[in-house]
Scaffold this active site. Structure first.
Site, mmCIF file in Angstrom:
data_model
loop_
_atom_site.group_PDB
_atom_site.id
_atom_site.type_symbol
_atom_site.label_atom_id
_atom_site.label_comp_id
_atom_site.label_asym_id
_atom_site.label_seq_id
_atom_site.Cartn_x
_atom_site.Cartn_y
_atom_site.Cartn_z
ATOM 1 N N LYS A 229 -3.548 0.361 8.850
ATOM 2 C CA LYS A 229 -4.446 1.094 7.953
ATOM 3 C C LYS A 229 -5.041 0.239 6.846
ATOM 4 O O LYS A 229 -4.621 -0.881 6.611
ATOM 5 C CB LYS A 229 -3.704 2.271 7.327
ATOM 6 N N ARG B 291 5.166 6.244 12.121
ATOM 7 C CA ARG B 291 4.100 6.347 13.127
ATOM 8 C C ARG B 291 3.449 4.973 13.261
ATOM 9 O O ARG B 291 2.978 4.429 12.265
ATOM 10 C CB ARG B 291 3.087 7.395 12.689
HETATM 11 C C1 8Y7 Z 1 -1.656 9.560 10.406
HETATM 12 C C2 8Y7 Z 1 -1.610 10.570 11.350
HETATM 13 C C3 8Y7 Z 1 -3.377 9.355 11.687
HETATM 14 C C4 8Y7 Z 1 -0.620 9.502 9.429
HETATM 15 C C5 8Y7 Z 1 0.325 11.433 10.493
HETATM 16 C C6 8Y7 Z 1 -4.732 6.184 11.882
HETATM 17 C C7 8Y7 Z 1 -3.051 11.307 13.243
HETATM 18 C C8 8Y7 Z 1 -5.393 7.440 11.511
HETATM 19 N N1 8Y7 Z 1 -2.763 8.785 10.646
HETATM 20 N N2 8Y7 Z 1 -0.637 11.511 11.397
HETATM 21 N N3 8Y7 Z 1 -2.694 10.437 12.146
HETATM 22 N N4 8Y7 Z 1 0.339 10.461 9.530
HETATM 23 N N5 8Y7 Z 1 1.314 12.341 10.489
HETATM 24 O O1 8Y7 Z 1 -5.196 5.151 11.324
HETATM 25 O O2 8Y7 Z 1 -0.571 8.672 8.529
HETATM 26 O O3 8Y7 Z 1 -3.802 6.121 12.687
HETATM 27 S S1 8Y7 Z 1 -4.879 8.855 12.433
#
Ligand code: 8Y7
Length: 278
Positions: free
Chosen positions: A221, A255
């Site tokens: 990110k 994640r």
């Molecule tokens: C997150 C996410 C994304 C996060 C949770 C990316 C779907 C953007 N980021 N879900 N999703 N937490 N729970 O850069 O930080 O992966 S999408």
């Protein structure tokens, strides 16, 4: 401690890794539907082999500036992949979605967990997740993906995000979602600037005292870009470093795109948290 997701129960003795599986058209290039499906399944197999406890399947790009696909399009992307993973792999299947129609359909297709960047705030979303008995992640976002990075503002980001998450936990409980099926996430990258990211990460422990496990998503990110100066393709090392520190500060689920490296990182973070008694 454990996390209940329908028929599955995940132990929370040490941090878990949630592998990211994007099935948006931009994520598996131009190979067409069949190629995209095979590539997604191959990526899921690999992440499970590398130690992912959860696979997070996403058909809506929530990148800054993006707008959502139609419900039919989201289902067309996600459902075949959920079905294929459910048929083949022994893993908790999460779907990154906000819409009640999608939530109901993916749970019927074999998903176990709903990861909602809108915190189950769309009308009917919480009810659909509760009706299916799903595990849920409620994430904080200020604004919408289309506008969230324009001028995020907080007087006190940690307190405001924490209070909002407490309210969503209460709403989930009132809506019939069991306490041991709820995870919270402060939402790095979702309506936060560099100073907000650092403030939230410095105070990460404050998000571990809400009575439910904490999920952290920082993989590749902007926070990593802000701290290293690197483009998305070169953010693995920075992401893995943050994952280790998040685990040391009590995050229960990380994640991540780079699963094998993140599994090692969270083992180290968890061991240091326990005082070195690995
Ligand atoms: C997150 C996410 C994304 C996060 C949770 C990316 C779907 C953007 N980021 N879900 N999703 N937490 N729970 O850069 O930080 O992966 S999408």
């Amino acid at each position: 401690m454990h996390l209940r997701c329908r028929s599955r129960t995940l132990p929370l003795a040490g941090p878990l890794v949630m592998g990211v599986l994007n099935v948006t058209p931009d994520s598996f290039s131009d190979g067409g539907q069949h190629v995209a499906h095979d590539a997604a399944l191959a990526a899921a197999r690999r992440m499970v082999a590398e130690g992912a406890a959860i696979i997070d399947v996403g058909g809506e790009s929530t990148r800054p500036g993006s707008s959502p696909p139609s419900v039919d399009e989201e289902l067309r992307r996600v459902l075949p992949v959920v079905r294929a993973i459910a048929a083949e792999l022994d893993v908790v299947i999460s779907v990154d979605t906000s819409r009640p129609e999608v939530i109901a359909a993916v749970l019927a297709a074999g998903a176990h967990f709903i990861n909602d960047v809108r915190g189950l705030t769309l009308p009917g979303a919480l009810e659909a997740a509760a009706a299916g008995g799903a595990g849920v992640c409620v994430m904080h976002m200020q604004g919408t993906p289309a506008t969230m990075q324009r001028a995020p503002h907080y007087d006190d980001v940690v307190t405001e995000v924490r209070d909002w998450l407490l309210g969503r936990i209460a709403a989930c409980r009132d809506g019939g979602i069991a306490a041991d099926a709820i995870v919270v996430d402060p939402g790095f990258g979702f309506g936060k600037d560099a100073s907000h990211h650092l403030a939230m990460f410095a105070a990460l422990e404050a998000f571990t005292t809400l009575g439910v496990p904490l999920l952290v998503g920082v993989s590749r990110k902007s926070m990593v870009g802000q701290l290293t100066g690197r483009p998305v393709a070169e953010r693995t090392a920075g992401s893995v470093a943050l994952a280790a520190i998040a685990a040391e500060r009590g995050a229960a689920v990380l994640r991540a795109h780079d699963v094998a490296a993140t599994v090692d990182a969270v083992r180290i973070g968890a061991a240091l948290r326990r005082g070195g008694n690995a």
